[in-house]
Motif scaffolding. Structure first.
Motif, PDB file in Angstrom:
ATOM      1  N   THR A  71       0.194   2.319   0.100  1.00  0.00           N
ATOM      2  CA  THR A  71      -0.088   0.885   0.041  1.00  0.00           C
ATOM      3  C   THR A  71       1.113   0.159   0.653  1.00  0.00           C
ATOM      4  O   THR A  71       2.260   0.478   0.317  1.00  0.00           O
ATOM      5  CB  THR A  71      -0.303   0.426  -1.410  1.00  0.00           C
ATOM      6  OG1 THR A  71      -1.427   1.119  -1.940  1.00  0.00           O
ATOM      7  CG2 THR A  71      -0.542  -1.071  -1.474  1.00  0.00           C
TER       8      THR A  71
ATOM      9  N   TYR B  92      -4.277  -2.992  -4.768  1.00  0.00           N
ATOM     10  CA  TYR B  92      -4.240  -2.093  -3.610  1.00  0.00           C
ATOM     11  C   TYR B  92      -4.369  -2.788  -2.263  1.00  0.00           C
ATOM     12  O   TYR B  92      -3.798  -2.342  -1.288  1.00  0.00           O
ATOM     13  CB  TYR B  92      -5.336  -1.031  -3.743  1.00  0.00           C
ATOM     14  CG  TYR B  92      -5.147  -0.171  -4.955  1.00  0.00           C
ATOM     15  CD1 TYR B  92      -4.015   0.620  -5.088  1.00  0.00           C
ATOM     16  CD2 TYR B  92      -6.077  -0.190  -5.991  1.00  0.00           C
ATOM     17  CE1 TYR B  92      -3.811   1.388  -6.222  1.00  0.00           C
ATOM     18  CE2 TYR B  92      -5.883   0.581  -7.125  1.00  0.00           C
ATOM     19  CZ  TYR B  92      -4.747   1.375  -7.238  1.00  0.00           C
ATOM     20  OH  TYR B  92      -4.548   2.127  -8.353  1.00  0.00           O
TER      21      TYR B  92
ATOM     22  N   SER C   5      -4.048  -0.765   2.112  1.00  0.00           N
ATOM     23  CA  SER C   5      -3.992   0.621   1.647  1.00  0.00           C
ATOM     24  C   SER C   5      -4.794   1.507   2.573  1.00  0.00           C
ATOM     25  O   SER C   5      -5.814   1.072   3.119  1.00  0.00           O
ATOM     26  CB  SER C   5      -4.563   0.740   0.227  1.00  0.00           C
ATOM     27  OG  SER C   5      -3.632   0.226  -0.706  1.00  0.00           O
TER      28      SER C   5
END
Length: 619
Positions: free
Chosen positions: A72, A4, A24
RNA sequence: GCGGGUGUAGCUCAGUUGGUUAGAGUAUCGGCCUGUCACGCCGAGGGUCGCGGGUUCAAGUCCCGUCACUCGCGCCA
């Protein structure tokens, strides 16, 4: 690379230029310039500008996403041109050029806007609290709360206090606020009560020899709410053995002063060791309340003796009838119109008082009906005694002492607010001490405890036996800051004989005491140390530090003013089976509520009634 | 339990003395725009004026009732 993120949204600086990164977060704001799109990507830590243009395969998808969608981003850190630097953003010298975007969660149209400081109705905010909590103000408040609690824990631990947990399911106690009750399944017809405070348990911990205890303690009171009152709240609950009132003060003043200095944003704080101690009687006289705001410079005085014989008949009659006249100075009001004074009087009447008298003064010249009837010489005498100047006005609160005190206190606050006299940028602490042990209950025509029956009376047994009960003071004390009661505490009565005697004065037999407080009395008969403590309210501390007027602004998931959770739907109806389990049958009124609620709540996944309820014919 | 305030578009609000088709900003949707950072510009959709009753030729506006939210009093050391 992490699934992420390689960095959070506040981490990137010029140092990272040229790096390939993954971020993210939530789409905080979008600025679409046709060929180039800017996205402010936000997470808990901050905001980073993401940019995409026609060279970026991410442009189309990014452009299509609604605000607050979670994404993301893979991209490169680029330095911004000097002209494009945003000095308001810690990450303002860079941006991330998006190479690809992954949608983690699509957001629909929002009921409230995260990227604005606009005020929304509280029911909207509470129903969508998880969105409200994304907004800067509340997010910061909750983080402040976390830091305050961490700091309180450290400060208490450093002073040798140990943290223990006490029961949440306890016994109902007859005194104090209404309890939240929990029905027992195993014991038909019996109930637990959620703690109003861990009072008994912390005292028992002292009897158990732990010497210094504290806890960030949840407390529950089933009473009506206020801006500074929530039905569930947290206290820094603490208790100490072998201490006098003075020892308790010395232990807690550095903790509170320390926390307020640490998080007070540069506001001045009453230094530890210098909290003024104001006797309860003084506070009621000078400030008209037991929680005075010391930032307000106005001091109330009793001027009853000036009106024993006066041309102003109303006051003469009040004083003659055992009432009092209290004076509230309104400094430098010579340029205020008559309207200013009349509006104060109107306000007092609207609040349910008989009225607020006043005297005006302009370059030494008195004005208004009271001054006219009382006479200029007598007025001058009164002014001299109060040390007032030739341009100071004066309000009068007259009546039975209790009413006059209350009106004087409210008028003191309102006058200072109207005249802008409240000192800003400071936290002014004080102790209110020497609370009366007993008071006369006008309704029941008897003597009763005025506050906490478990406080040690000053003078102990000797005082109970020989003094007028209404003259006896307790070793009880409140901490007040800027007009908010932060805590109340006491040196406890750990002596069964004194306890029985105190209750006897309030009209309770030894059997009454044993029936209600048998557990604690028994403990005190088996070796109890002298002890005392207090319990500052954490929510109110954070309110003051965050400069918020409402306690709900510093609680992550507060109940609304009617003690409902609008998001989860509490309190809710429960299934017939659940009720049977706990041996509860609803009254007619409650059955109607249930019937009406069931249709709606059955389709509500948050309701226990939803899936478990049995068909009506089986009831 | 009592008193004050508020209730109009998803949201924040304006709406005059009762008068024609209830407005603005923002959000949403569509279009334009390559350097914004509260981006800008053009357009569109979106309303049981909290709900119920009444007065009136006519009610968002006046009256009565009621509900919701909120602030305060009572209550809560």
């Amino acid at each position: 690379m992490h699934a992420y993120r390689t960095h959070n949204c506040a981490a990137l600086t010029k140092e990272n230029v040229g790096e390939t990164v993954r971020l993210s977060g939530w789409i905080h704001r979008k600025r679409d310039h046709g060929g180039v799109l800017f996205v402010d990507l936000r997470d808990h830590y901050g905001i980073t500008q993401v940019v995409a243009d026609e060279d970026s395969p991410a442009l189309e998808l990014l452009d299509s996403l609604k605000l607050e969608s979670v994404i993301t981003i893979d991209g490169e850190v680029k330095a911004r041109d000097a002209a494009a630097v945003n000095p308001n953003l810690p990450t303002g010298e860079i941006e991330v050029f998006a190479r690809s975007v992954t949608v983690q969660s699509h957001a629909n149209e929002l009921p409230l806007i995260v990227n604005s400081a606009e005020d929304y109705p509280e029911d909207t905010r509470l129903k969508y609290r998880f969105i409200d909590l994304r907004r800067e103000r509340v997010h910061n408040n909750i983080m402040l709360r976390n830091r305050v609690i961490t700091s309180l824990r450290r400060r208490m631990t450093d002073q040798g206090f140990s943290e223990f947990q006490t029961p949440i399911l306890g016994a109902s106690s007859p005194e104090g606020a209404r309890d939240y009750l929990v029905p027992s399944r195993l014991h038909p017809g019996r109930f637990y009560a959620l703690p109003q405070a861990p009072q008994m348990f912390k005292q028992l911990l002292m009897v158990a020899g732990f010497d210094r205890y504290f806890q960030i303690a949840p407390c529950f009171r089933d009473e009506d709410l206020r801006a500074d009152r929530s039905p569930e709240f947290y206290q820094l609950d603490f208790e100490m053995s072998f201490v006098t009132q003075e020892d308790v003060f010395q232990a807690i003043e550095p903790v509170l002063a320390g926390v307020f200095e640490e998080f007070g944003g540069g506001k001045s704080v009453t230094p530890a060791g210098e909290f003024p101690r104001i006797p309860y009687a003084d506070s009621m006289l000078k400030y008209g309340t037991d929680k005075p705001d010391l930032r307000n410079p106005i001091i109330i005085s009793d001027v009853s003796h000036h009106f024993e014989k006066s041309g102003f008949g109303i006051f003469e009659k009040i004083v003659g009838g055992g009432g009092v006249v209290r004076a509230i100075p309104a400094p430098e009001t010579h340029e205020k119109s008559r309207k200013f004074f009349d509006e104060m009087n109107d306000w007092a009447r609207k609040e349910g008082f008989s009225g607020l008298g006043y005297v005006t003064r302009k370059q030494g010249e008195f004005g208004g009906p009271i001054a006219k009837n009382h006479g200029p010489e007598e007025m001058a005498k009164l002014y001299d005694e109060l040390g007032l100047g030739e341009n100071d006005g004066l309000f009068f609160a007259a009546g039975k002492e209790k009413d006059a005190v209350k009106l004087a206190g409210a008028a003191r606050t309102r006058t200072a607010e109207n005249l802008d006299l409240i000192e800003q940028g400071c936290f002014k602490f004080c102790w209110i001490v020497d609370f009366p042990m007993f008071e006369y209950d006008e309704e029941l025509k008897k003597i009763d405890f005025s506050h906490n029956p478990f406080s040690m009376p000053q003078g102990e047994m000797e005082a109970l036996e020989n003094q007028d009960p209404l003259e006896i003071k307790a070793w009880q004390y409140d901490i007040v800051c800027n007009g908010y009661e932060l805590s109340s505490g006491a040196i406890r009565n750990h002596r069964p004989d004194i306890m029985y005697k105190a209750f006897e004065i309030a009209g309770y037999t030894q059997a009454d005491v044993d029936a209600n407080f048998g557990g604690m009395i028994e403990a005190f008969k088996l070796g109890a140390p002298p002890h005392g403590g207090s319990a500052p309210g954490i929510d109110r501390i954070v309110m003051l530090l965050a400069d918020e007027p409402n306690i709900r602004e510093v609680i992550a998931f507060p109940l609304n003013q009617r003690a409902q959770d609008l998001m989860m739907g509490a309190p809710s109806v429960v299934s017939a089976r659940q009720l049977r389990d706990v041996h509860i049958r609803l009254s007619g009124e409650a059955v109607d509520v249930n019937k009406n609620a069931t249709a709606a709540e059955k389709t509500d996944m948050n309701s226990n009634a939803a899936q478990q309820d049995i068909p009506p014919q089986d009831r």
